[in-house]
Motif scaffolding. Structure first.
Motif, PDB file in Angstrom:
ATOM      1  N   THR A 124       0.830  -1.200   0.000  1.00  0.00           N
ATOM      2  CA  THR A 124       0.000   0.000   0.000  1.00  0.00           C
ATOM      3  C   THR A 124       0.869   1.257   0.000  1.00  0.00           C
ATOM      4  O   THR A 124       0.602   2.218  -0.727  1.00  0.00           O
ATOM      5  CB  THR A 124      -0.932   0.010   1.220  1.00  0.00           C
ATOM      6  OG1 THR A 124      -1.787  -1.136   1.180  1.00  0.00           O
ATOM      7  CG2 THR A 124      -1.794   1.268   1.242  1.00  0.00           C
ATOM      8  N   LEU A 132      -6.183  10.970   1.740  1.00  0.00           N
ATOM      9  CA  LEU A 132      -5.966   9.713   2.466  1.00  0.00           C
ATOM     10  C   LEU A 132      -6.728   9.690   3.778  1.00  0.00           C
ATOM     11  O   LEU A 132      -7.206   8.634   4.208  1.00  0.00           O
ATOM     12  CB  LEU A 132      -4.474   9.502   2.721  1.00  0.00           C
ATOM     13  CG  LEU A 132      -3.630   9.142   1.498  1.00  0.00           C
ATOM     14  CD1 LEU A 132      -2.163   9.044   1.882  1.00  0.00           C
ATOM     15  CD2 LEU A 132      -4.107   7.844   0.874  1.00  0.00           C
ATOM     16  N   ALA A 184     -10.075   8.807   2.769  1.00  0.00           N
ATOM     17  CA  ALA A 184     -10.110   7.390   2.386  1.00  0.00           C
ATOM     18  C   ALA A 184     -10.184   6.495   3.613  1.00  0.00           C
ATOM     19  O   ALA A 184     -10.911   5.496   3.628  1.00  0.00           O
ATOM     20  CB  ALA A 184      -8.885   7.051   1.550  1.00  0.00           C
ATOM     21  N   PHE A 185      -9.423   6.853   4.642  1.00  0.00           N
ATOM     22  CA  PHE A 185      -9.411   6.056   5.874  1.00  0.00           C
ATOM     23  C   PHE A 185     -10.811   5.990   6.486  1.00  0.00           C
ATOM     24  O   PHE A 185     -11.323   4.902   6.794  1.00  0.00           O
ATOM     25  CB  PHE A 185      -8.418   6.658   6.863  1.00  0.00           C
ATOM     26  CG  PHE A 185      -8.396   5.978   8.202  1.00  0.00           C
ATOM     27  CD1 PHE A 185      -7.650   4.820   8.389  1.00  0.00           C
ATOM     28  CD2 PHE A 185      -9.122   6.475   9.273  1.00  0.00           C
ATOM     29  CE1 PHE A 185      -7.633   4.176   9.624  1.00  0.00           C
ATOM     30  CE2 PHE A 185      -9.101   5.846  10.508  1.00  0.00           C
ATOM     31  CZ  PHE A 185      -8.362   4.692  10.687  1.00  0.00           C
ATOM     32  N   ALA A 208     -13.454   4.231   4.028  1.00  0.00           N
ATOM     33  CA  ALA A 208     -13.301   2.774   3.922  1.00  0.00           C
ATOM     34  C   ALA A 208     -13.883   2.068   5.136  1.00  0.00           C
ATOM     35  O   ALA A 208     -14.549   1.029   5.013  1.00  0.00           O
ATOM     36  CB  ALA A 208     -11.828   2.416   3.759  1.00  0.00           C
ATOM     37  N   HIS A 209     -13.651   2.615   6.330  1.00  0.00           N
ATOM     38  CA  HIS A 209     -14.168   2.004   7.556  1.00  0.00           C
ATOM     39  C   HIS A 209     -15.683   2.203   7.688  1.00  0.00           C
ATOM     40  O   HIS A 209     -16.403   1.298   8.133  1.00  0.00           O
ATOM     41  CB  HIS A 209     -13.456   2.585   8.777  1.00  0.00           C
ATOM     42  CG  HIS A 209     -12.068   2.061   8.964  1.00  0.00           C
ATOM     43  ND1 HIS A 209     -11.800   0.757   9.334  1.00  0.00           N
ATOM     44  CD2 HIS A 209     -10.858   2.665   8.824  1.00  0.00           C
ATOM     45  CE1 HIS A 209     -10.496   0.580   9.425  1.00  0.00           C
ATOM     46  NE2 HIS A 209      -9.898   1.719   9.114  1.00  0.00           N
ATOM     47  N   MET A 236     -11.990  -2.596   5.941  1.00  0.00           N
ATOM     48  CA  MET A 236     -12.079  -1.487   4.998  1.00  0.00           C
ATOM     49  C   MET A 236     -12.633  -1.968   3.662  1.00  0.00           C
ATOM     50  O   MET A 236     -12.390  -3.100   3.251  1.00  0.00           O
ATOM     51  CB  MET A 236     -10.705  -0.842   4.791  1.00  0.00           C
ATOM     52  CG  MET A 236     -10.141  -0.167   6.027  1.00  0.00           C
ATOM     53  SD  MET A 236      -8.617   0.749   5.715  1.00  0.00           S
ATOM     54  CE  MET A 236      -7.469  -0.608   5.454  1.00  0.00           C
ATOM     55  N   GLY A 243     -13.292   3.962   0.657  1.00  0.00           N
ATOM     56  CA  GLY A 243     -12.071   4.755   0.671  1.00  0.00           C
ATOM     57  C   GLY A 243     -11.989   5.688  -0.522  1.00  0.00           C
ATOM     58  O   GLY A 243     -11.580   6.848  -0.396  1.00  0.00           O
ATOM     59  N   ALA A 299     -11.964   9.679  -0.278  1.00  0.00           N
ATOM     60  CA  ALA A 299     -10.830  10.424  -0.826  1.00  0.00           C
ATOM     61  C   ALA A 299     -11.305  11.497  -1.802  1.00  0.00           C
ATOM     62  O   ALA A 299     -10.807  12.627  -1.791  1.00  0.00           O
ATOM     63  CB  ALA A 299      -9.862   9.465  -1.521  1.00  0.00           C
TER      64      ALA A 299
END
Length: 277
Positions: free
Chosen positions: A19, A52, A55-56, A59-60, A99, A104, A108
């Motif tokens: 990643t 990012l 995205a974090f 995704a969660h 995720m 994500g 983002a």
């Protein structure tokens, strides 16, 4: 599979390494392409960092939404009698800790757009630079998935049998390497987008081109996925429904006629723009 490698006695996640490499390459590509639009390097760097963060969380959150029924069920058990705080933490670790790529991606895009608004950067030119690199990042991300044993494929005579995968259900069953297939197809999408950028085709719309290509890819490779715990509704997975929605929206937006290219602040008529890559 190889979820962990040891360097000088220190255990490192192969998914994390892949990643990180993908993120670095995506940033490098965006820095290079950003020269066409006159976007400052620091805006590319900070823009990626902000994206990012989105995205974090995205995704969660999407992973949690796919497990919303279980979350509600166990939260009710917690409220009704089990007041152990550790139990509450475990609920979120299990049902929100994972995720989902689409979450994500959407996170983002949202945070990246917000950054452009705050910095007064043309969103279309900014997204062009990152749209090319997103599938390159995803290519390495899926390599990490393969090595870790997550996002695994269906049972198949053609494939690999994992013995040390992080996800236990992946182990000791021969499975189709859908992660490697998606990785290769993402690399093809990256190549196509790079050609489009260099030839000034679909200028300011490359993010929609990416979403169209990836949504088609994702819709069909979902049939090769064996991790059905991500949610199945009316015969299709959560990601397939999202793919359909993104495909339709992106197709509509990409078909809207325009005859311009973008710089960092403005939209400039094509015939008056002479910057070269």
């Amino acid at each position: 599979m190889l979820p962990i490698i040891r360097v000088f006695g220190l255990g490192l996640s192969t998914y994390g390494i892949c990643t990180a490499v993908g993120l670095l390459l995506m940033g490098v590509v965006a820095l290079i392409l950003g020269r066409r639009y006159g976007i400052k390097p620091e805006d590319i760097v900070f823009g990626e960092i902000i994206a990012l963060v989105g995205a974090f969380f995205g995704a969660h959150i999407l992973f949690g939404l796919t497990n919303l029924g279980d979350i509600i069920h166990y939260l009710q058990r917690y409220i009704d009698g089990n007041k152990d705080f550790g139990y509450l933490i475990r609920i979120f670790q299990v049902y929100v800790g994972g995720m989902v790529f689409y979450g994500g991606l959407l996170g983002a895009l949202g945070f990246g757009t917000l950054y452009c608004r705050v910095r007064k950067i043309n969103t279309e030119s900014f997204s062009d630079c990152f749209a090319v690199g997103i599938p390159l990042f995803h290519c390495f991300g899926r390599l990490g998935c393969f090595l870790s044993g997550c996002c695994y494929g269906i049972e198949s005579d053609v494939g690999f049998t994992a013995t040390h995968a992080i996800v236990k259900s992946c182990n000791y069953v021969n499975r189709f390497p859908v992660q490697l297939l998606e990785s290769a197809l993402n690399l093809i999408i990256f190549s196509v987008l790079l050609v489009l950028f260099r030839k000034r085709i679909l200028t300011c719309k490359l993010i929609y081109a990416y979403l169209i290509m990836y949504s088609v890819l994702r819709f069909f490779d979902e049939f090769l996925r064996g991790d059905v715990y991500r949610g199945i509704y009316f015969g299709l997975s959560t990601s397939q429904w999202i793919s359909i929605v993104l495909f339709v929206i992106s197709l509509i937006l990409i078909l809207k006629k325009n005859n311009y290219v973008c710089d960092s602040k403005n939209i400039i008529p094509n015939q008056n723009y002479n910057a070269a890559l």
